[in-house]
Design an enzyme around this catalytic site. Structure first.
Site, mmCIF file in Angstrom:
data_model
loop_
_atom_site.group_PDB
_atom_site.id
_atom_site.type_symbol
_atom_site.label_atom_id
_atom_site.label_comp_id
_atom_site.label_asym_id
_atom_site.label_seq_id
_atom_site.Cartn_x
_atom_site.Cartn_y
_atom_site.Cartn_z
ATOM 1 N N GLU A 98 0.823 -1.209 0.000
ATOM 2 C CA GLU A 98 0.000 0.000 0.000
ATOM 3 C C GLU A 98 0.859 1.262 0.000
ATOM 4 O O GLU A 98 2.003 1.237 0.446
ATOM 5 C CB GLU A 98 -0.886 0.020 1.253
ATOM 6 C CG GLU A 98 -2.311 -0.437 1.011
ATOM 7 C CD GLU A 98 -3.146 0.606 0.263
ATOM 8 O OE1 GLU A 98 -2.593 1.472 -0.433
ATOM 9 O OE2 GLU A 98 -4.374 0.525 0.378
ATOM 10 N N ASP A 102 -4.393 5.703 6.107
ATOM 11 C CA ASP A 102 -4.879 6.908 6.786
ATOM 12 C C ASP A 102 -5.862 6.468 7.864
ATOM 13 O O ASP A 102 -5.468 6.202 8.988
ATOM 14 C CB ASP A 102 -5.499 7.852 5.753
ATOM 15 C CG ASP A 102 -5.924 9.170 6.366
ATOM 16 O OD1 ASP A 102 -5.512 9.463 7.494
ATOM 17 O OD2 ASP A 102 -6.678 9.922 5.712
ATOM 18 N N ASP A 158 -1.733 10.981 -4.703
ATOM 19 C CA ASP A 158 -2.245 12.053 -5.552
ATOM 20 C C ASP A 158 -3.088 13.059 -4.791
ATOM 21 O O ASP A 158 -3.615 12.790 -3.710
ATOM 22 C CB ASP A 158 -3.110 11.463 -6.668
ATOM 23 C CG ASP A 158 -4.439 10.945 -6.131
ATOM 24 O OD1 ASP A 158 -4.424 10.082 -5.222
ATOM 25 O OD2 ASP A 158 -5.489 11.424 -6.595
HETATM 26 P P1 IMP Z 1 -7.902 5.083 4.360
HETATM 27 O O1 IMP Z 1 -8.445 6.311 5.029
HETATM 28 O O2 IMP Z 1 -6.792 4.452 5.173
HETATM 29 O O3 IMP Z 1 -9.015 4.107 4.049
HETATM 30 O O4 IMP Z 1 -7.244 5.579 2.995
HETATM 31 C C1 IMP Z 1 -7.888 5.446 1.773
HETATM 32 C C2 IMP Z 1 -7.134 6.041 0.639
HETATM 33 O O5 IMP Z 1 -7.154 7.462 0.744
HETATM 34 C C3 IMP Z 1 -5.665 5.706 0.510
HETATM 35 O O6 IMP Z 1 -5.399 4.464 -0.079
HETATM 36 C C4 IMP Z 1 -5.209 6.844 -0.396
HETATM 37 O O7 IMP Z 1 -5.522 6.540 -1.738
HETATM 38 C C5 IMP Z 1 -6.055 8.001 0.084
HETATM 39 N N1 IMP Z 1 -5.278 8.862 1.001
HETATM 40 C C6 IMP Z 1 -5.284 8.879 2.347
HETATM 41 N N2 IMP Z 1 -4.461 9.840 2.834
HETATM 42 C C7 IMP Z 1 -3.897 10.429 1.745
HETATM 43 C C8 IMP Z 1 -2.929 11.495 1.572
HETATM 44 O O8 IMP Z 1 -2.400 12.111 2.513
HETATM 45 N N3 IMP Z 1 -2.612 11.821 0.292
HETATM 46 C C9 IMP Z 1 -3.144 11.196 -0.787
HETATM 47 N N4 IMP Z 1 -4.042 10.188 -0.678
HETATM 48 C C10 IMP Z 1 -4.418 9.812 0.578
HETATM 49 MG MG MG Z 2 -4.100 3.338 -1.531
#
Ligand code: IMP
Ligand code: MG
Length: 178
Positions: A98, A102, A158
């Site tokens: 990955e 986040d 991105d």
């Molecule tokens: P989650 O919140 O862990 O489910 O993250 C989901 C997706 O949000 C990640 O796989 C990234 O594609 C995108 N994402 C989360 N944080 C960032 C960031 O700081 N920059 C760019 N994309 C992010």
């Molecule tokens: Mg991702």
């Protein structure tokens, strides 16, 4: 892209050095085992390409694309598969690769989904972990960098599909968000 950036958090050299360390750990942990790397499109393209080339293990690579539905830019944990794996996971050692964790909601769904396919093991390698990820019960075995809770771009990450091709990880200048 220089004017759009605020600061560099992780340099190209730091990424390369850290990936070499992680690859050595992965080589040792999976010695003699069949290993399938699963990259999550599109963000993990860079880390997958560079990590895989640091490995001595003859690992296979496969790809998955998922989309998480949520309000705006926040993840909801409700995930849809846009592109599924080609590989059958039965009895295989799977390492999910990955870009960033986040909220961790997307990944915890993905781990559950892949575990249900009868693999020998499922582990996670992420380039970046952000502090919110601690709220989710998720065991991440290989972590590149723990970074603060800021929006980051570069090295696959991105903002509105841009900046993925920066060779480092940085933050955007406020005028770009606005
Ligand atoms: P989650 O919140 O862990 O489910 O993250 C989901 C997706 O949000 C990640 O796989 C990234 O594609 C995108 N994402 C989360 N944080 C960032 C960031 O700081 N920059 C760019 N994309 C992010
Ligand atoms: Mg991702």
């Amino acid at each position: 892209m220089g004017d759009d950036l605020e600061k560099v958090l992780v340099t190209e050299e730091q990424i390369k050095a850290r990936l070499r360390e992680l690859a050595a750990e992965i080589d040792a942990d999976y010695a003699g085992k069949d290993l399938l790397l699963v990259g999550v499109l599109k963000g993990a393209v860079m880390v997958m390409a560079d990590l895989a080339r640091e490995l001595h293990h003859p690992a296979e690579m496969d790809w998955m694309a998922v989309s998480s539905y949520g309000a705006g830019t926040t993840s909801s944990g409700v995930v849809r598969i846009l592109k599924d794996l080609d590989a059958d996971l039965k009895d295989r050692h799977v390492l999910i690769v990955e870009d960033v964790i986040d909220s961790g909601l997307t990944l915890s769904w993905l781990v559950g989904n892949l575990r249900s396919r009868g693999p020998a093991s499922v582990e996670v390698c992420t380039m970046v972990r952000k502090p919110l990820a601690f709220d989710v019960d998720l065991d991440v075995k290989y972590i590149g960098f723990d970074l603060p809770n800021e929006f980051i771009v570069g090295y696959g990450l991105d903002y509105a599909e841009k900046y993925r091709n920066l060779p480092f990880i940085g933050t955007l200048a406020p005028h770009v968000h606005a």
